[in-house]
Design a protein around this motif. Structure first.
Motif, PDB file in Angstrom:
ATOM      1  N   THR A  95      33.343  40.632  24.782  1.00 33.80           N
ATOM      2  CA  THR A  95      33.658  39.330  24.203  1.00 33.80           C
ATOM      3  C   THR A  95      34.446  38.469  25.171  1.00 33.80           C
ATOM      4  O   THR A  95      34.180  37.267  25.310  1.00 33.80           O
ATOM      5  CB  THR A  95      34.459  39.518  22.902  1.00 33.80           C
ATOM      6  N   ASP A  96      35.435  39.047  25.858  1.00 32.90           N
ATOM      7  CA  ASP A  96      36.243  38.264  26.798  1.00 32.90           C
ATOM      8  C   ASP A  96      35.373  37.654  27.886  1.00 32.90           C
ATOM      9  O   ASP A  96      35.582  36.505  28.284  1.00 32.90           O
ATOM     10  CB  ASP A  96      37.331  39.145  27.429  1.00 32.90           C
ATOM     11  N   LEU A  97      34.405  38.417  28.384  1.00 37.82           N
ATOM     12  CA  LEU A  97      33.523  37.920  29.438  1.00 37.82           C
ATOM     13  C   LEU A  97      32.720  36.724  28.935  1.00 37.82           C
ATOM     14  O   LEU A  97      32.583  35.711  29.629  1.00 37.82           O
ATOM     15  CB  LEU A  97      32.580  39.028  29.901  1.00 37.82           C
ATOM     16  N   LEU A  98      32.188  36.819  27.721  1.00 42.59           N
ATOM     17  CA  LEU A  98      31.417  35.716  27.150  1.00 42.59           C
ATOM     18  C   LEU A  98      32.278  34.468  26.990  1.00 42.59           C
ATOM     19  O   LEU A  98      31.885  33.364  27.394  1.00 42.59           O
ATOM     20  CB  LEU A  98      30.851  36.131  25.793  1.00 42.59           C
ATOM     21  N   LEU A  99      33.459  34.624  26.411  1.00 42.74           N
ATOM     22  CA  LEU A  99      34.302  33.468  26.139  1.00 42.74           C
ATOM     23  C   LEU A  99      34.825  32.853  27.439  1.00 42.74           C
ATOM     24  O   LEU A  99      34.967  31.627  27.540  1.00 42.74           O
ATOM     25  CB  LEU A  99      35.464  33.866  25.225  1.00 42.74           C
ATOM     26  N   ASP A 100      35.105  33.685  28.443  1.00 40.82           N
ATOM     27  CA  ASP A 100      35.499  33.149  29.756  1.00 40.82           C
ATOM     28  C   ASP A 100      34.377  32.311  30.353  1.00 40.82           C
ATOM     29  O   ASP A 100      34.620  31.255  30.966  1.00 40.82           O
ATOM     30  CB  ASP A 100      35.859  34.290  30.715  1.00 40.82           C
ATOM     31  N   GLU A 101      33.145  32.776  30.188  1.00 43.24           N
ATOM     32  CA  GLU A 101      31.994  32.048  30.708  1.00 43.24           C
ATOM     33  C   GLU A 101      31.870  30.683  30.029  1.00 43.24           C
ATOM     34  O   GLU A 101      31.635  29.661  30.685  1.00 43.24           O
ATOM     35  CB  GLU A 101      30.721  32.863  30.473  1.00 43.24           C
ATOM     36  N   LEU A 102      32.051  30.640  28.716  1.00 38.67           N
ATOM     37  CA  LEU A 102      31.956  29.382  27.981  1.00 38.67           C
ATOM     38  C   LEU A 102      33.087  28.428  28.359  1.00 38.67           C
ATOM     39  O   LEU A 102      32.864  27.225  28.536  1.00 38.67           O
ATOM     40  CB  LEU A 102      31.990  29.660  26.473  1.00 38.67           C
ATOM     41  N   GLU A 103      34.295  28.964  28.502  1.00 34.81           N
ATOM     42  CA  GLU A 103      35.423  28.102  28.832  1.00 34.81           C
ATOM     43  C   GLU A 103      35.323  27.576  30.256  1.00 34.81           C
ATOM     44  O   GLU A 103      35.716  26.435  30.549  1.00 34.81           O
ATOM     45  CB  GLU A 103      36.738  28.861  28.627  1.00 34.81           C
ATOM     46  N   GLU A 104      34.778  28.393  31.159  1.00 38.85           N
ATOM     47  CA  GLU A 104      34.603  27.931  32.541  1.00 38.85           C
ATOM     48  C   GLU A 104      33.643  26.748  32.593  1.00 38.85           C
ATOM     49  O   GLU A 104      33.798  25.849  33.428  1.00 38.85           O
ATOM     50  CB  GLU A 104      34.072  29.081  33.396  1.00 38.85           C
ATOM     51  N   LEU A 105      32.668  26.740  31.685  1.00 39.01           N
ATOM     52  CA  LEU A 105      31.697  25.649  31.632  1.00 39.01           C
ATOM     53  C   LEU A 105      32.132  24.546  30.681  1.00 39.01           C
ATOM     54  O   LEU A 105      31.381  23.607  30.425  1.00 39.01           O
ATOM     55  CB  LEU A 105      30.328  26.190  31.200  1.00 39.01           C
ATOM     56  N   ASP A 106      33.356  24.655  30.139  1.00 40.52           N
ATOM     57  CA  ASP A 106      33.914  23.648  29.232  1.00 40.52           C
ATOM     58  C   ASP A 106      33.032  23.468  27.998  1.00 40.52           C
ATOM     59  O   ASP A 106      32.760  22.336  27.564  1.00 40.52           O
ATOM     60  CB  ASP A 106      34.089  22.314  29.970  1.00 40.52           C
ATOM     61  N   ILE A 107      32.580  24.576  27.431  1.00 38.81           N
ATOM     62  CA  ILE A 107      31.736  24.561  26.242  1.00 38.81           C
ATOM     63  C   ILE A 107      32.610  24.861  25.024  1.00 38.81           C
ATOM     64  O   ILE A 107      33.309  25.870  24.984  1.00 38.81           O
ATOM     65  CB  ILE A 107      30.610  25.605  26.355  1.00 38.81           C
ATOM     66  N   ASP A 108      32.571  23.982  24.023  1.00 40.15           N
ATOM     67  CA  ASP A 108      33.334  24.183  22.798  1.00 40.15           C
ATOM     68  C   ASP A 108      32.689  25.287  21.967  1.00 40.15           C
ATOM     69  O   ASP A 108      31.456  25.325  21.821  1.00 40.15           O
ATOM     70  CB  ASP A 108      33.365  22.890  21.994  1.00 40.15           C
ATOM     71  N   TYR A 109      33.503  26.158  21.369  1.00 40.68           N
ATOM     72  CA  TYR A 109      32.970  27.284  20.606  1.00 40.68           C
ATOM     73  C   TYR A 109      33.980  27.734  19.574  1.00 40.68           C
ATOM     74  O   TYR A 109      35.170  27.398  19.642  1.00 40.68           O
ATOM     75  CB  TYR A 109      32.653  28.461  21.534  1.00 40.68           C
ATOM     76  N   VAL A 110      33.510  28.494  18.592  1.00 40.66           N
ATOM     77  CA  VAL A 110      34.362  29.246  17.679  1.00 40.66           C
ATOM     78  C   VAL A 110      33.720  30.620  17.490  1.00 40.66           C
ATOM     79  O   VAL A 110      32.524  30.711  17.190  1.00 40.66           O
ATOM     80  CB  VAL A 110      34.509  28.566  16.300  1.00 40.66           C
ATOM     81  N   LEU A 111      34.488  31.668  17.688  1.00 41.83           N
ATOM     82  CA  LEU A 111      34.004  33.029  17.467  1.00 41.83           C
ATOM     83  C   LEU A 111      34.523  33.522  16.127  1.00 41.83           C
ATOM     84  O   LEU A 111      35.731  33.457  15.854  1.00 41.83           O
ATOM     85  CB  LEU A 111      34.491  33.960  18.585  1.00 41.83           C
ATOM     86  N   ILE A 112      33.615  34.005  15.279  1.00 45.66           N
ATOM     87  CA  ILE A 112      34.004  34.637  14.013  1.00 45.66           C
ATOM     88  C   ILE A 112      33.957  36.144  14.213  1.00 45.66           C
ATOM     89  O   ILE A 112      32.899  36.714  14.456  1.00 45.66           O
ATOM     90  CB  ILE A 112      33.064  34.219  12.874  1.00 45.66           C
TER      91      ILE A 112
END
Length: 551
Positions: free
Chosen positions: A135-152
């Motif tokens: 999960t950390d790898l996925l969320l780091d990837e999204l944040e590096e690309l400045d992609i807004d997200y919410v994980l449930i």
């Protein structure tokens, strides 16, 4: 306060609910103090007939609200001033309780928090309904690309850990519409699900709240794709199968030539190893890209083939560069650079697939028909060519590792994969070993064990999610790399370096044939009577032939 420092320099839209509450609290507190200071200063002058500076009034108000004393101003003679002072005292007590609940308890006593309060304002974002990989790898990837997200996340402790680490995560059940609405599902643009058997329920619930939602689902088997499409999944992704296909494509990089194989120009792969000085270097700064007689045609970066690579691409231990140039120059630069391995691109004749599950089956099916494939698995039910333990040397010898051009390792257990790689390398120094691992932390050990190319399921899955946000396809079928000879008239008067400079068109000029000799020195000035050797993907070469070669 850490939370107050964190909000400095942020746009109001980027603040979490909790940060917005803190801002309102601070603004309200300052407003109350200034309001009381003004009234008190007026009362001392008009009612008590004791005019004083506004700063003295400010001090008295603060002393009263914090119950630290009244200084030299007390007592007060008029009823109105006494009522004012009582009001200020009560206000101070109330603000003290609010401060305790809003700031002191959450910050210092680690009381349970509503994770929703930490979410920033969401719109046109990605909702991730469970994620069973890294999960950390996925969320780091999204944040590096400045992609807004919410994980449930259904695990409360894991959700809190992620939220404490600064990720946009909440605890909840993605099958529950109320929990989906907490993630602003009605304003989301994409839903990512990785919830196994719960996927259909989650997707149907989410689409009830947002019919326009695009849905991407991870699945362990391609056999579920049709069923998932029926419930509204736009794209099903089976990571093991996709990586199996990619490894097969990598093992059989297709190369066609439109002239005699006796020419001087050759094409090689150069693999960047973990201990190579090229590790971490950008393409533009590499000695290969700057070599006057060599042309960088393509490169594999994290499982993706780029024709040609961008100058800003960073070389990592899983990078494979496709380089064209004189055979002697290719050998020389390979010997000069430590920590790389080179192999000539040749048509493979025999490939071994170790592990015949979902990934191995996809790899075998992706291989060209003219390639001999030998499959190995310990389960006879999967009907492999050889039933046996891939960690036993005898099993690999039976598959004929001495004559095979490549070994594709797609076993499900990372420990078994590492042992298989090591045994295969001990049996054959020339075979190309391509492997899949689940844990990204096993990528480096796989290289140390002897693998030439390694893909991590966790890393590829995270990159796939990031790419889906932009509507791009990853893991697309590999284009054939072509080298052709063409009339040099369109390039007459240019140096070879100038002809190679534009890397955005998908093709590049490798060399010039003049008087029966191929020249690759970038200082060569191209003449109208020359022939140029051009390299690129199928599509790029077709575009070249339509637009440049005919001009």
């Amino acid at each position: 306060m850490r939370e107050l420092r964190d909000i400095e320099g942020l746009h109001p839209r980027d603040l979490t609910k909790r940060q917005r509450l803190l801002v309102l609290f601070v603004v309200g507190l300052v407003s109350v103090v200034l309001f009381y200071t003004g009234i008190y200063n007026w009362g001392m002058r008009a009612l008590e007939n004791r005019p004083q500076s506004v700063f003295r009034s400010f001090q008295t108000v603060v002393e009263t609200m914090t119950t630290t004393g009244y200084g030299a101003d007390s007592p007060w003679a008029t009823p109105a001033m006494n009522v004012l002072m009582v009001t200020i005292q009560v206000t101070g007590v109330v603000i003290g309780f609010v401060t305790l609940r809003v700031l002191v308890i959450p910050l210092f006593e680690r009381t349970p928090l509503n994770l929703d309060d930490r979410l920033t304002t969401k719109n046109d974002h990605v909702v991730i309904a469970e994620y069973q990989r890294d999960t950390d790898l996925l969320l780091d990837e999204l944040e590096e690309l400045d992609i807004d997200y919410v994980l449930i996340e259904s695990d409360d402790e894991e959700a809190k850990r992620l939220s404490d680490d600064g990720y946009q995560a909440i605890n909840g059940d993605p099958e529950d519409r109320d929990d989906l609405e907490r993630a602003d599902i009605e304003r989301a643009s994409l839903l990512i699900t990785d919830a196994a058997d719960r996927t259909a329920s989650i997707v149907l619930t989410a689409l009830e709240a947002n019919e326009e939602l695009r849905v991407v689902s991870f699945t362990e088997s391609t056999r579920r794709e049709a069923a998932l499409a029926e419930v509204g999944v736009d794209r099903s992704v089976a990571p093991h199968a996709l990586i199996g296909q990619r490894l097969a494509e990598k093992a059989t990089i297709p190369l066609s030539r439109d002239w005699s194989d006796e020419d001087e120009v050759d094409v090689s792969e150069i693999l960047v190893r973990r201990d190579s000085p090229l590790h971490g270097v950008r393409v533009r700064d590499s000695p290969i890209a700057n070599h006057p007689n060599l042309t960088l045609v393509a490169g594999w970066f994290h499982g993706e083939l780029r024709l040609p690579p961008s100058p800003d691409d960073e070389l990592a231990p899983d990078t494979v560069l496709v380089v064209a140039g004189p055979e002697s120059e290719l050998d020389e630069i390979t010997n000069e650079i430590a920590g790389v391995r080179s192999r000539r691109i040749r048509s493979p004749s025999q490939i071994i697939v170790a592990g015949y599950g979902e990934g191995g089956t996809a790899a075998a099916e992706a291989l060209p028909e003219d390639v001999s494939v030998t499959t190995i698995d310990e389960s006879a039910e999967l009907d492999p060519d050889i039933v046996g333990d891939v960690t036993e040397p005898e099993t690999l010898r039976e598959a004929d590792t001495d004559d095979a051009s490549a070994l594709i390792v797609t076993v499900d257990d990372d420990s078994v994969a590492l042992l298989t790689i090591a045994i295969a390398r001990s049996l054959s120094s020339g075979i190309e070993i391509l492997a899949r691992v689940t844990d990204r932390e096993k990528t480096k050990p796989a290289f140390r064990a002897g693998a030439d190319y390694v893909l991590s399921t966790q890393q590829i899955s995270a990159r796939l999610v990031a790419a889906e946000v932009y509507g791009e396809r990853v893991m697309a079928p590999t284009s054939q790399i072509r080298l052709i000879q063409a009339d040099a008239a369109p390039f007459a008067g240019e140096s070879l370096a100038d002809a190679r400079r534009n890397t955005e068109r998908g093709w590049t000029v490798v060399g010039v044939e003049r008087d029966g000799t191929v020249r690759t020195d970038e200082r060569i000035i191209i003449e109208a009577d020359d022939e140029v050797i051009v390299a690129g993907s199928d599509r790029a070469i077709q575009q070249f032939e339509r637009t440049v070669a005919t001009s």
